[in-house]
Each structure stands twice: as C-alpha cells, then as structure tokens.
Design an enzyme around this catalytic site. Structure first.
Site, PDB file in Angstrom:
ATOM      1  N   ASP A 205       9.102 -12.334   1.413  1.00 18.86           N
ATOM      2  CA  ASP A 205       9.026 -12.234  -0.052  1.00 18.86           C
ATOM      3  C   ASP A 205      10.410 -12.379  -0.676  1.00 18.86           C
ATOM      4  O   ASP A 205      10.684 -11.804  -1.717  1.00 18.86           O
ATOM      5  CB  ASP A 205       8.394 -10.902  -0.461  1.00 18.86           C
ATOM      6  CG  ASP A 205       9.146  -9.701   0.101  1.00 18.86           C
ATOM      7  OD1 ASP A 205      10.079  -9.917   0.898  1.00 18.86           O
ATOM      8  OD2 ASP A 205       8.810  -8.563  -0.261  1.00 18.86           O
TER       9      ASP A 205
ATOM     10  N   ASP B 169      14.292 -10.514  -4.450  1.00 22.66           N
ATOM     11  CA  ASP B 169      13.407  -9.822  -3.506  1.00 22.66           C
ATOM     12  C   ASP B 169      12.238  -9.235  -4.290  1.00 22.66           C
ATOM     13  O   ASP B 169      12.435  -8.429  -5.215  1.00 22.66           O
ATOM     14  CB  ASP B 169      14.174  -8.723  -2.772  1.00 22.66           C
ATOM     15  CG  ASP B 169      13.317  -8.057  -1.717  1.00 22.66           C
ATOM     16  OD1 ASP B 169      13.003  -6.866  -1.880  1.00 22.66           O
ATOM     17  OD2 ASP B 169      12.968  -8.724  -0.733  1.00 22.66           O
ATOM     18  N   LEU B 170      11.016  -9.641  -3.940  1.00 21.70           N
ATOM     19  CA  LEU B 170       9.842  -9.209  -4.685  1.00 21.70           C
ATOM     20  C   LEU B 170       9.570  -7.725  -4.464  1.00 21.70           C
ATOM     21  O   LEU B 170       9.788  -7.193  -3.365  1.00 21.70           O
ATOM     22  CB  LEU B 170       8.613 -10.010  -4.260  1.00 21.70           C
ATOM     23  CG  LEU B 170       8.654 -11.523  -4.510  1.00 21.70           C
ATOM     24  CD1 LEU B 170       7.345 -12.155  -4.060  1.00 21.70           C
ATOM     25  CD2 LEU B 170       8.922 -11.835  -5.976  1.00 21.70           C
TER      26      LEU B 170
END
Length: 751
Positions: A676, A633-634
């Site tokens: 993302d 997960d960015l």
C-alpha cells in the site's frame, strides 16, 4: 649487615665484662657462665658456624683460668651446644631475611614489569621483553621458547644476555616440553635428580622453573628460569603470579586483535562494491594479521573451485591453477567442500593429498577455511592462505579465522543478493536486445551461473501442449533435437503436483535415469543426453498467469549433494523475473512495459522509480532546477483487506491509482512501490509545490470509499537540492517524514 655485626660484638663485650665481674665477686650474678653463653650465642648467631669452635675453645680456656670449679670438658660441651644452637638459629633467621628481601625485590620488580608489559602491543614484543625484565632479579638463565614450526621440539624466542646465543633449539622431552604439554608450571629444585633436564652449555644451574604462557586456553610459549640456588616459597609464588599476569596480557592482546580485526573487516567489507573487491579486502586484512604469504577467495562453480580474487605473493603456477579451477575431487579443498570442516596443514609439501602444482610453488603450510553462508549447509566459498615456511597453528588463530569467516559469510550473503538482483536486472535489459534463441541461451547461462551447484542445464519452452528444448548448457542441443515431452510427462518428472502448481523447484539426486525413462525418454536419448552422467538435478517449472511456460533443468555431473537450500532460494528468485521475460519474449515493447509497470494498478513500479529518480536528478543538476519527491503510505487499507478480502483490497489500490492520476500535474510521474505504498516524482517543483501536490493527493484519496470503508494517506516530502543532493538521501528523508506524519497523526510532513 655490618651494623648487625657491630651490635653483636658490643652485646658480647658487655656480656663478657659481666661474666668477669661475676667471677671476681664484684657483682653477685649467681651463675656467671650464663653471661659467657649469651656472649657466645650472640657472636655465633651473627658470625655463623665457622666461629663456633674458636669461640667455644676460647671461652672454655678463659673459665678454666678463672677456676670456676667446673671441668674443662663440661664447660666446652655447655658452650658448644649453646653456640651451635645459636648459630643454627642465626642461619635460619639470616636465610629467612635474605629470602624475604629477595622476594620483596622480585615482587617490586614484577610489579614494574607488569606496567612495562601493558605498553606492549603484540605477542612478540611481550615475549622478547621477558628476559630483560627478569634478568635484573638474579644471575640465572632466562629464556622464552615456542613450539618449532616443524613440530619438533622448541625454538628460542628470546633470552637473557648471558644466555649462549648459539643455543637456539631444545628437544620436546625436557622440562620445557613437559610444562607446555601439561599447561602447568614445572619446578625442579635439584636438576641433578631430573632425568629430563636439558643443561645449557657453560651455564650450570641447580634449580629450574618452567612457566607455560597461555593465550586464552592454549599454551603458546614457555618462560624458563634456571638459578644457581633454590627458589624460596615467596619468590616462587611471585614468579607464578607473574606468569599468570603475562598470560592475561597475551589473552587480552588476542582479544584486542580479534575485536580490531573484526571491526576493520566489517567496515571494509560493507563498503566493497563487488565480490572481488570484498575478497581483496578480506584477504589483505587476515593475511597480514595471521602472517601468510598469499591467499585466495575460492568459489565453487559447478565441478570447479575457482579463485574469485588473489592477495599477496601468488606464484604464477598457483594463479593459473586457481583461475582455471581445481577439478572436482582433487586436493584438500574439495574435502573442505564436502565436510564443511577447515583444514590446517603444516606439512603440505609431504602430504599425499596435496596438489603437485602447489608443492612445486613452494607451499609448506596451508589453511583452507569454509565461509558459512546463512541457510546453506554446503560450502560455496572458502578462504585459502599459503605460507612458504613451516608454521605452528595456534588455537587462537583458528578461532579468529572461524569468527572472521562467519562475518565474511554475512557480508557475502548481502553481496550475493545484490549481485543476483543486478544479474536479473541486466538479464531483463540484455534479453530485449537479443533474438529469441539467443535470449533462451542467455537465460539458461544466467541460471547456471546464478544457482549454486549447477554446472549444466537445459531450458524447455512450451509449444502448445508439449515442451521442447530451446537451450542447453554443457550438453549438445543437436542430441536433443526433436525430443518433446507432454505436460503429464513433465509433471511425472517433477514428481510433486502441489509444488508444480506453485512453481517451486524440486531436487533429485537418485534414480535419475529411471525417472527419465518413466517420463518418456528412450534409452538412446538417455545416452545422447548424457543423463547417466547427471548426479543431481534441480527442476523448476516457470509459471506465469496460472500456467507453466517453461521448464528449467539444472544439473551437476559430479556431486549428488550439489544442490542445497541456497540453490532452491536462488532458483525461486530466478523464476518470477524469467517468467516475465519468457512470457513477453516475442513482444519487446510489452516486455519493457512489464518490467517497469505495476500490473494491478497500471502505475510505474519501484524499478522504474529508481531509474527515473536517478535520471531526473542528473538532469536537475545539469539544468539547475528543483525536484521534489513524495512518499505515500495508505491508512485504512489493511482493514479493507482483512475485513472485505483481497479482491476488495485490489479494487481499493486500483481506485487509489486512478485518484492519483486525476490529480497528477503534467510532467509528474506516479509509482506503486508494492503493498500500500506509492510515490511521486515532481520535476520543477520546490518544497512548497510538493506540499501543494501532496495536499491534492491527500484530499483525493481521503474521498475514496470501498465497501463502506474509507481510506486515508500519510505523505512525506523532500526536495532536491534544498534538503539534500543525492537520490538515496532524498528518498530516506521523504520516507522518514512520512513516518513522522503517521506518528503525529498528520496528513503530510515536509520538514
């Protein structure tokens, strides 16, 4: 009572001796007649009125013999008045004593009875136990009555042993009927003066007490008591409180049954894997609790109401009817569909609106209850239960069924969403194997089946600057051969340019013929295409890449209100997947790539991830090697998106994808889930190898900079078979560890 009488005789003897001594002058007692009055009062208060005359006469004669100086008449009057007063007072005291003793006995009995009732688990058991409990109180008639299933009078549920066994029904106009209708107790102190009194043969009674038994807010039965003598106030109050206690017990049983049913319903429904499986479990649970013979889960399919599944002793004629489907407008079920209100019919055999097929099958009572789906005003599903015997519908049963149907509606919504998703996945897979024409027909058939309210439809594909018919359902394709529409004509038919540009569906249920003529359809084509038969139309422009590729028309030929919000949602869910299929229908290889690839990043998508993970775990089990999973997960992406815009956000995602590819090991596969979030499947990698790969990915992403802003990533790792052995648990574990890493400010968590 014997000891009281002995004490009375002793007291009277002492008073008599004192009286004689007073007359003899031995004791200066002043007024000796007072002692005689004491003796008489004592005896008559205990012995009663029948002793007043002989005792008064004897005392008067005795005093006359003793020459008191008073006349016999005066003595007789004096002694008679005192004896009568004493007898009256004694009678009152004895009556009060008996009533208190009787009430105390009844109260103790009823306290024990409440304990007995608390161990009973059903309404029937409670009602049947009441006569035996109250029989110990006295010699009266004790009986329990319920409304007749036929709606005429009352039928006996239970009675005391002395009650005539062949006396099983009573009319509704009696004391029992009044107590039931008014939902309050009726106490008749003298049945001879009661015009509504219904005597029990061979069991004379003087007073009657009818006590309604209430479940929650509804009277369900009447406890009727008849006694040969009036009830005292304390006994009456004790019986009233007992009836209230029974009512509370019945209400608690209803609540417990409802909670247990809903709990079982939720547990069994959400483990069902198919719509028929869900229906079978719902029907079995409700049918057994509510005592039906058979039932069906019914679904609207265009102009038919068809059974999804059956339960119980279903008559062959009934099964055949529901499998074929009830035609539009026939029977009571379409009324439920139209109004959204349930039907509880206890006289189906004589109801003119009933279907003859069901009457021939012996149906006497019927309930049809809509299943509300969230966000839809139209009834798409309903539960139908039948009984071959007459029955009375209790309010608690209606409320229980309503709550159960709301719970079923929530489960159905989830089931339908999964079913729609599965349908679209299957459509994507099967269309690849079909010819273009067969693929168009399959797409249209799927749309008609998937969108609630649809029973017919057409699919038009764009060819250059015009739209032509490529598939029809419920119409003839030959009738529409050669018919073309320009872009402007179809925009006019859609009627809303903004929704056209956004690819949103439009529903029309009036002026359909006029709109068709305005759109360029001739009178002949209106007739050939059966446009005049269309009552409702859902029109969906299918867009891809900024242009409309195709036009989907879904029609209902019977119901102007066939399409609702659920129809629009299903159409919108249908459009994006179909747009991809239509765009790539001539390019089979590109279709597969589009179905499995994220367009923006070029990485594989979530669907590909699901397929690949299952396949990889099956191979790993077969050949006994580890497989690790990374969920990423960015961090910092939202700030880029918000400050720099979506274009820079897209570039950031593309840069992340490129960085992941550069660090990928041969055999590993990378995925973009959406937004993302990214993932990686690492065959032949244990947890240590997963940590090493995650560290490489973290460093590569951490080195990225977009518009002067840096990116980061949080990673969760899990390993098969070290951590778990199924794909769902493996994914959940990696996801949880990713959130742990994020909450702790760590780049990676593996345990």
């Amino acid at each position: 009572m014997g000891s009281v009488r002995r004490s009375a005789w002793l007291t009277a003897a002492v008073a008599l001796v004192l009286h004689l001594l007073g007359h003899a002058g031995v004791l200066p007692l002043g007024f000796p007649e007072a002692w005689m009055m004491v003796a008489l009062a004592t005896l008559t208060s205990v012995l009663g009125y029948r002793w007043v005359l002989p005792l008064t006469a004897g005392a008067s004669l005795l005093d006359a013999l003793l020459s008191t100086g008073q006349s016999l008449l005066e003595l007789t009057a004096l002694y008679a008045v005192s004896s009568l007063l004493a007898a009256w007072l004694g009678a009152r005291l004895r009556h009060a004593f008996r009533e208190r003793k009787r009430a105390s006995h009844l109260l103790n009995l009823l306290i024990r009875a409440q304990k007995e009732l608390s161990g009973l688990d059903s309404r029937g058991e409670v009602l049947e136990a009441l006569p035996a409990i109250l029989e110990a109180y006295g010699q009266g008639n004790v009986s329990v009555w319920e409304p007749s299933p036929a709606g005429e009078g009352f039928v006996r549920v239970a009675a005391s042993r002395s009650f005539p066994q062949d006396y099983r029904t009573i009319p509704e106009h009696g004391v029992v009927g009044r107590a039931f209708a008014q939902r309050r107790s009726v106490h008749v102190t003298d049945v001879a003066s009661e015009s509504d009194y219904v005597p029990v043969p061979g069991r004379p009674a003087r007073c009657e007490l009818a006590l309604p038994l209430v479940e929650q807010t509804e009277a369900v039965a009447v406890l009727n008591l008849e006694y040969p003598e009036p009830l005292g106030e304390e006994a009456l109050q004790a019986l009233l409180e007992f009836a209230e206690g029974v009512s509370r017990r019945l209400s608690r049983l209803v609540e417990r049954t409802e909670l247990s049913l809903l709990e079982n319903l939720n547990r069994t429904m959400y483990s069902a894997e198919s719509l028929p499986g869900l229906g079978e479990r719902v029907l079995a649970l409700l049918g057994q609790v509510l005592d039906f013979d058979s039932g069906a889960l019914v679904r609207q399919e265009g102009s038919r109401l068809r059974a999804v599944t059956f339960w119980g002793d279903v008559h062959p004629q009934e099964r055949a009817l529901l499998e074929e489907g009830i035609p539009f407008g026939q029977g009571l079920a379409w009324g439920v569909h139209r109004t959204g209100q349930p039907v509880f019919n206890d006289k189906y055999a004589t109801d003119e609106r009933g279907l003859q097929t069901l009457k021939d099958a012996g149906v006497q009572a019927l309930v049809l209850h809509p299943i509300p789906l969230p966000g839809s005003a139209r009834v798409r599903f309903m539960l139908g239960f039948q009984s071959r015997r007459q029955r009375h519908w209790r309010q608690s049963e209606k409320e229980l069924l309503a709550r159960a149907c709301r719970a079923v509606g929530l489960a159905l919504e989830g089931m339908l969403e999964r079913q729609h998703t599965q349908t679209l996945l299957e459509l994507q897979q099967t269309v690849l194997e079909l010819s273009p024409e067969a693929a168009y027909h399959r797409i249209l058939q799927t749309a008609v089946a998937m969108v609630p309210g649809a029973e017919a439809g057409t699919l038009m594909a764009r060819q250059g600057e015009v739209f032509v018919f490529r598939a029809v359902h419920g119409f003839s394709l030959e009738d529409l051969h050669g018919v073309e529409f320009s872009l402007s004509q179809q925009q006019a038919w859609h009627g809303d340019l903004e929704s056209w540009e956004r690819g949103l569906p439009r529903v029309r249920s009036s002026a359909i013929v006029e709109s068709s003529l305005e759109s360029g359809l001739t009178e002949g084509k209106v007739r050939d295409a059966r446009v005049r038969e269309i009552q409702a139309n859902l029109h969906l422009p299918i867009r891809y890449g900024g242009e409309v590729l195709a036009l989907l028309n879904l029609d209902n030929l019977h119901d102007p209100l066939a399409f609702d919000q659920d129809s629009l949602r299903a159409a919108q869910l249908f459009a994006p997947a179909v747009a991809t299929l239509l765009h790539d229908l001539r390019y089979r290889q590109r279709l597969e790539e589009a179905a499995l690839t994220d367009v923006l990043t070029g990485l594989l998508n979530r669907r590909a991830f699901d397929l690949r993970l299952s396949e990889e775990l099956e191979r790993a089990r077969r050949y006994a090697y580890p497989v690790s999973l990374l969920v990423m997960d960015l961090s910092g992406f939202k700030a880029i998106n918000d400050r720099l815009g979506h274009e820079q956000g897209d570039r950031a995602l593309q840069a992340v994808a490129q960085a992941l590819r550069q660090q990928r090991r041969n055999g590993d596969s990378l995925y973009r889930w959406g937004g993302d979030e990214f993932a990686a499947i690492l065959p032949h990698a244990d947890l240590e190898g997963a940590v090493a790969a995650g560290t490489r990915y973290h460093r590569a992403i951490g080195a990225l900079e977009v518009g002067g802003m840096r990116l980061g990533v949080n990673i969760g790792a899990s390993c098969f078979p070290t951590d778990t052995e199924d794909s769902e648990s493996l994914l959940r574990l990696a996801d949880n560890r990713m959130y742990q890493a994020k909450s702790r400010g760590m780049p990676l968590s593996a345990g």
